[in-house]
Design an enzyme around this catalytic site. Sequence first.
Site, PDB file in Angstrom:
ATOM      1  N   HIS A  58      41.811  19.122 -19.163  1.00 37.44           N
ATOM      2  CA  HIS A  58      43.149  19.213 -19.756  1.00 37.44           C
ATOM      3  C   HIS A  58      43.922  20.401 -19.200  1.00 37.44           C
ATOM      4  CE1 HIS A  58      42.007  22.622 -22.368  1.00 37.44           C
ATOM      5  NE2 HIS A  58      40.884  21.973 -22.609  1.00 37.44           N
ATOM      6  N   CYS A 101      35.209  22.432 -22.559  1.00 35.78           N
ATOM      7  CA  CYS A 101      36.170  21.651 -21.780  1.00 35.78           C
ATOM      8  C   CYS A 101      36.489  22.323 -20.453  1.00 35.78           C
ATOM      9  CB  CYS A 101      37.450  21.449 -22.584  1.00 35.78           C
ATOM     10  SG  CYS A 101      37.276  20.257 -23.928  1.00 35.78           S
TER      11      CYS A 101
END
Length: 225
Positions: free
Chosen positions: A147, A163
């Site tokens: 992301h 992440c």
Amino acid sequence: MMRFLRCAVAGLSGCMVWLAATAQPASAQLFWDWGGGQDRDGSGRESVGFDPKYTANQIIVSFGDRRLYYIARPGEAISYPIAIPREQDRWQGITKVTSKRVNPSWRPTPDMLRENPRLPSWVPGGHPMNPLGVRALYLGSSTYRIHGTDAPWTIGTAASKGCIRMYNRDVLDLYPRVPVGTKVTVTWERFGGGYSVSSGPREDRRLRSMRSRDLPRRDIDRWAY
């Protein structure tokens, strides 16, 4: 009169200090990646030579290089700088992109709330202080995503809870290249911006396999950062 003026000046100074303290980006206020800098349009994208054994249209995430490689064609990749998970949160494995979101909303996980109770319960998509940035690629059924970020100064560091962060400008470039179903390999192996270089067993021991508690229970938006 002089006493009143002194109090007014002191009050104004206090307000200025308060404004300076509260004007920081959300990540500096809410998360563990305290830092500085206001750059939101950074990019480190470049084309590099890559081992031709890797087929086109797949992603290689190298924690060793702190780079994400999108294999454009055999022998060539687009390389992007990333922020990787903190040492205790690193993982490895082969997965795939199962969902894509434009301007994803974000909710902290219970672990994040335990670590920092001041986190908001929800940040809407498109908000400039949304920690997922402008685009998100969801990985398998895990909590993990590739992301963007509202904390661009963390790119190149070990900062996340699992992440893979990219500059917003770079994730905007990657997003349309990657359809749902794209293969994603996450590894500590180093590629050096080009051909593969072995990282050795000592660094490999720092990785862990994905765990059952990493899996979401309900709405995927409730999990992952």
